[in-house]
Every structure is written in C-alpha cells, then in structure tokens.
Design an enzyme around this catalytic site. Sequence first.
Site, PDB file in Angstrom:
ATOM      1  N   ALA A 109       0.802  -1.220   0.000  1.00  0.00           N
ATOM      2  CA  ALA A 109       0.000   0.000   0.000  1.00  0.00           C
ATOM      3  C   ALA A 109       0.838   1.276   0.000  1.00  0.00           C
ATOM      4  CB  ALA A 109      -0.928  -0.029   1.220  1.00  0.00           C
ATOM      5  N   ASN A 139       1.878  -3.855   7.747  1.00  0.00           N
ATOM      6  CA  ASN A 139       2.841  -4.556   6.880  1.00  0.00           C
ATOM      7  C   ASN A 139       3.672  -3.555   6.072  1.00  0.00           C
ATOM      8  OD1 ASN A 139       2.317  -7.638   6.882  1.00  0.00           O
ATOM      9  ND2 ASN A 139       0.289  -6.709   6.971  1.00  0.00           N
ATOM     10  N   HIS A 165      -0.578   7.035   4.046  1.00  0.00           N
ATOM     11  CA  HIS A 165       0.762   6.699   4.544  1.00  0.00           C
ATOM     12  C   HIS A 165       1.709   7.817   4.119  1.00  0.00           C
ATOM     13  CE1 HIS A 165      -0.722   2.692   5.407  1.00  0.00           C
ATOM     14  NE2 HIS A 165      -1.152   2.589   4.164  1.00  0.00           N
TER      15      HIS A 165
HETATM   16  N1  LIG Z   1       1.820  -5.408   2.170  1.00  0.00           N
HETATM   17  C1  LIG Z   1       0.867  -4.518   2.348  1.00  0.00           C
HETATM   18  O1  LIG Z   1       1.020  -3.315   2.093  1.00  0.00           O
HETATM   19  C2  LIG Z   1      -0.463  -4.963   2.840  1.00  0.00           C
HETATM   20  C3  LIG Z   1      -0.633  -6.243   3.329  1.00  0.00           C
HETATM   21  N2  LIG Z   1      -1.852  -6.654   3.763  1.00  0.00           N
HETATM   22  C4  LIG Z   1      -1.956  -8.009   4.310  1.00  0.00           C
HETATM   23  O2  LIG Z   1      -2.403  -8.896   3.293  1.00  0.00           O
HETATM   24  C5  LIG Z   1      -3.080 -10.013   3.896  1.00  0.00           C
HETATM   25  C6  LIG Z   1      -4.408 -10.276   3.187  1.00  0.00           C
HETATM   26  O3  LIG Z   1      -5.236  -9.128   3.278  1.00  0.00           O
HETATM   27  P1  LIG Z   1      -6.834  -9.212   3.034  1.00  0.00           P
HETATM   28  O4  LIG Z   1      -7.127 -10.055   1.868  1.00  0.00           O
HETATM   29  O5  LIG Z   1      -7.345  -7.845   3.086  1.00  0.00           O
HETATM   30  O6  LIG Z   1      -7.269  -9.988   4.359  1.00  0.00           O
HETATM   31  P2  LIG Z   1      -8.683 -10.702   4.659  1.00  0.00           P
HETATM   32  O7  LIG Z   1      -8.794 -10.730   6.149  1.00  0.00           O
HETATM   33  O8  LIG Z   1      -9.765 -10.098   3.861  1.00  0.00           O
HETATM   34  O9  LIG Z   1      -8.460 -12.205   4.117  1.00  0.00           O
HETATM   35  C7  LIG Z   1      -7.581 -13.122   4.695  1.00  0.00           C
HETATM   36  C8  LIG Z   1      -7.908 -14.506   4.158  1.00  0.00           C
HETATM   37  O10 LIG Z   1      -6.920 -15.432   4.595  1.00  0.00           O
HETATM   38  C9  LIG Z   1      -7.552 -16.602   5.113  1.00  0.00           C
HETATM   39  N3  LIG Z   1      -6.636 -17.182   6.088  1.00  0.00           N
HETATM   40  C10 LIG Z   1      -6.277 -16.711   7.296  1.00  0.00           C
HETATM   41  N4  LIG Z   1      -5.350 -17.507   7.859  1.00  0.00           N
HETATM   42  C11 LIG Z   1      -5.121 -18.508   6.984  1.00  0.00           C
HETATM   43  C12 LIG Z   1      -4.294 -19.654   6.992  1.00  0.00           C
HETATM   44  N5  LIG Z   1      -3.505 -19.932   8.026  1.00  0.00           N
HETATM   45  N6  LIG Z   1      -4.317 -20.475   5.908  1.00  0.00           N
HETATM   46  C13 LIG Z   1      -5.114 -20.209   4.858  1.00  0.00           C
HETATM   47  N7  LIG Z   1      -5.933 -19.135   4.797  1.00  0.00           N
HETATM   48  C14 LIG Z   1      -5.934 -18.301   5.840  1.00  0.00           C
HETATM   49  C15 LIG Z   1      -8.878 -16.122   5.683  1.00  0.00           C
HETATM   50  O11 LIG Z   1      -9.813 -17.169   5.767  1.00  0.00           O
HETATM   51  C16 LIG Z   1      -9.252 -15.082   4.616  1.00  0.00           C
HETATM   52  O12 LIG Z   1      -9.835 -15.725   3.507  1.00  0.00           O
HETATM   53  C17 LIG Z   1      -3.239  -9.645   5.393  1.00  0.00           C
HETATM   54  O13 LIG Z   1      -2.224 -10.245   6.163  1.00  0.00           O
HETATM   55  C18 LIG Z   1      -3.025  -8.143   5.397  1.00  0.00           C
HETATM   56  O14 LIG Z   1      -2.565  -7.680   6.650  1.00  0.00           O
HETATM   57  C19 LIG Z   1      -2.946  -5.853   3.674  1.00  0.00           C
HETATM   58  C20 LIG Z   1      -2.808  -4.579   3.186  1.00  0.00           C
HETATM   59  C21 LIG Z   1      -1.553  -4.010   2.797  1.00  0.00           C
HETATM   60  O1  LIG Z   2      -3.533  -1.422   3.391  1.00  0.00           O
HETATM   61  C1  LIG Z   2      -2.916  -0.572   4.033  1.00  0.00           C
HETATM   62  O2  LIG Z   2      -3.111   0.658   3.906  1.00  0.00           O
HETATM   63  C2  LIG Z   2      -1.839  -0.976   4.984  1.00  0.00           C
HETATM   64  C3  LIG Z   2      -2.037  -2.238   5.698  1.00  0.00           C
HETATM   65  O3  LIG Z   2      -3.139  -2.665   5.995  1.00  0.00           O
HETATM   66  C4  LIG Z   2      -0.846  -2.985   6.074  1.00  0.00           C
HETATM   67  O4  LIG Z   2       0.263  -2.508   5.799  1.00  0.00           O
HETATM   68  O5  LIG Z   2      -0.965  -4.068   6.676  1.00  0.00           O
END
Ligand SMILES: NC(=O)C1=CN([C@@H]2O[C@H](COP(=O)(O)OP(=O)(O)OC[C@H]3O[C@@H](n4cnc5c(N)ncnc54)[C@H](O)[C@@H]3O)[C@@H](O)[C@H]2O)C=CC1
Ligand SMILES: O=C([O-])CC(=O)C(=O)O
Length: 260
Positions: free
Chosen positions: A124, A182, A212
């Site tokens: 993000a 993250n 951010h």
């Molecule tokens: N790198 C970045 O800038 C960002 C990273 N993220 C991260 O990306 C990841 C995914 O985000 P979203 O899709 O919005 O989350 P979400 O909460 O909408 O979906 C997570 C999914 O993972 C599944 N899940 C959870 N633990 C699991 C496991 N051990 N094995 C298999 N499936 C599992 C859940 O059932 C759900 O389907 C999160 O960890 C979030 O914090 C989110 C936003 C920004």
């Molecule tokens: O999506 C965003 O803005 C940031 C976020 O959740 C993350 O870094 O885990």
Amino acid sequence: MKLALIGGGNIGRFLLQSINIDCLIPNAKIIGLHTRCQEQAKELSREFEAEIFEDVESLLKSDADLVIEAATVEAVEEYAASILLSGKDLVVSSVGALADREFYKCLEEICILNNTKIHLPSGAIGGLDVLKAAKSIGELDSVSIITRKPPQALPGAPLDGEKVLFEGSAAEAIRLFPKNINVSIILSLAGLGAENTGVKIISDPAARKNSHTIEAAGSFGKLSLQVENDPMPNNPKTSYLAALSILASLKNRDELIRVG
Ligand SMILES: NC(=O)C1=CN([C@@H]2O[C@H](COP(=O)(O)OP(=O)(O)OC[C@H]3O[C@@H](n4cnc5c(N)ncnc54)[C@H](O)[C@@H]3O)[C@@H](O)[C@H]2O)C=CC1
Ligand SMILES: O=C([O-])CC(=O)C(=O)O
C-alpha cells in the site's frame, strides 16, 4: 503461468477476479486455492473455477509454478518454507512475517538451495525504489512512516476523536498490529531495517482514506511522499493499492524491459 493462492479474503477475491475472469496477466491462471474458511473456499472455487485444496501440503503437489500468499503473517510463518522447498516461487502480501531477521535468513537460504524466489510487492505504499537506490552506495540516515486510518480499520481505536495508537519502531509496530502495518516492514526491508524505521499509527474518525506518509533522508537528499489510498470495498483495513501491487509484481516478473 500456473498460480496457487493461499487466502480467499479481499485480496484473494480481487486476484481471482482480475486474473481468472478479467485476464489481466497474460497466460496466467489461478488453478488452486487454499483458505481457512471452507464455505468461502467452495464459493470462490465455484465462481472462479479454481480447485480447492484442503491443506497446503496437497496444494504444493499441484503443478502451480508460483504461490501467492494473501492470508496472514502467521500463514507466511507456517507455510513459506515448505512452499519454497517444493520448488515453487512465492509472492507475499503479509510481509510483516519477514521482520524477523532469522526467519528472513532461513527463507533466503532455502531459496539459494532450491533455486526459488520470493517476491515482496510494494503493497500500500511507494518510494521503495528511492530507498534502495539511496543506500546502494551512499548513506541512508533516517526512514519513517506515519499511517493514518479511520478507527474501523484499526483494532482498539476509539470512535470519537483522533488518537495516536502507536509510536515506535517498525519491529514493535508489526508485533502489535500484524494486520495493519505490513507497509512499515516492506519500507524497512528497502531501507534501514525494522528496528531503525520509525512508525506512528494514528486513528482518525475524519479520515476517509488510508494514508501513509513516508519521510527519508540521507546522502541522496530527502524523500517526502504521501499515498492516500482508497480502502478495499469489503475490508477497510486493506488499501486497494495493496491488491494492485500484487498484480504489478506478477506482471513485472515476466517483463523483458523492467522499469525501476
Ligand atoms: N503489504 C501490504 O502493504 C499490505 C498487506 N496486507 C496483508 O495482506 C493479507 C491479506 O489481506 P486481506 O485479503 O485484506 O485480508 P482478509 O482478512 O480479507 O483475508 C484473509 C484470508 O486469509 C484466510 N486465512 C487466514 N489464515 C489462513 C491460513 N492460516 N491459511 C489459509 N488461509 C488463511 C482467511 O480465511 C481469509 O480468507 C493480510 O495479512 C493483510 O494484513 C494488507 C494490506 C496491505
Ligand atoms: O492497506 C494498508 O493501507 C496498509 C495495511 O493494511 C498494512 O500494511 O498491513
């Protein structure tokens, strides 16, 4: 390119739609999917024609070339090593898992031995190219990020009034907010490391976007960058740009002329 997906939440569903239905990555298809919730898995499998795998072990026996993690920090800790050991590349959304230097080094070692790669999308935020260039020869003196989100996107945030929920290092921030910050870890991996990256998390009821603000200084000069992200429609915690950055990372993988 045959892809497998772990996690079927916001980012997972977006990727299934963009890759399997909208064909945004040429010659790519998500062939298999594993997610913790079985109901969700069945629905996604029907809608996007991807096979359900009840565990990661069986998913790794599929002929996918690459696994995309869109689940949690814990899922990366649990599955990353076996994914790489199986000879498949890995794209990580929950980059917070790599804040742990020992874990990072261990995965790096597995990549060397198995000729596999880990891709960490910019998520993000932006500005990672500046930090990487800045520290290639010169000195990088400071890197920090201020994250401002509506209270619905942050755990334990009051609904009435702005509040600084956290101020400290990225290493501590990801321990306390593994689903929310993250971005600070990808920033720290491009820059000065998790102990030396400053983080402030502000809950703001007036905020409509996930913003951010990144500041950095060094022998290159100064960087000041603000990203104002629209949230994903079904999860205010996650910015739309985070999902887009995974698509960009997949596209980048096959590009003959790479920008940045
Ligand atoms: N790198 C970045 O800038 C960002 C990273 N993220 C991260 O990306 C990841 C995914 O985000 P979203 O899709 O919005 O989350 P979400 O909460 O909408 O979906 C997570 C999914 O993972 C599944 N899940 C959870 N633990 C699991 C496991 N051990 N094995 C298999 N499936 C599992 C859940 O059932 C759900 O389907 C999160 O960890 C979030 O914090 C989110 C936003 C920004
Ligand atoms: O999506 C965003 O803005 C940031 C976020 O959740 C993350 O870094 O885990």
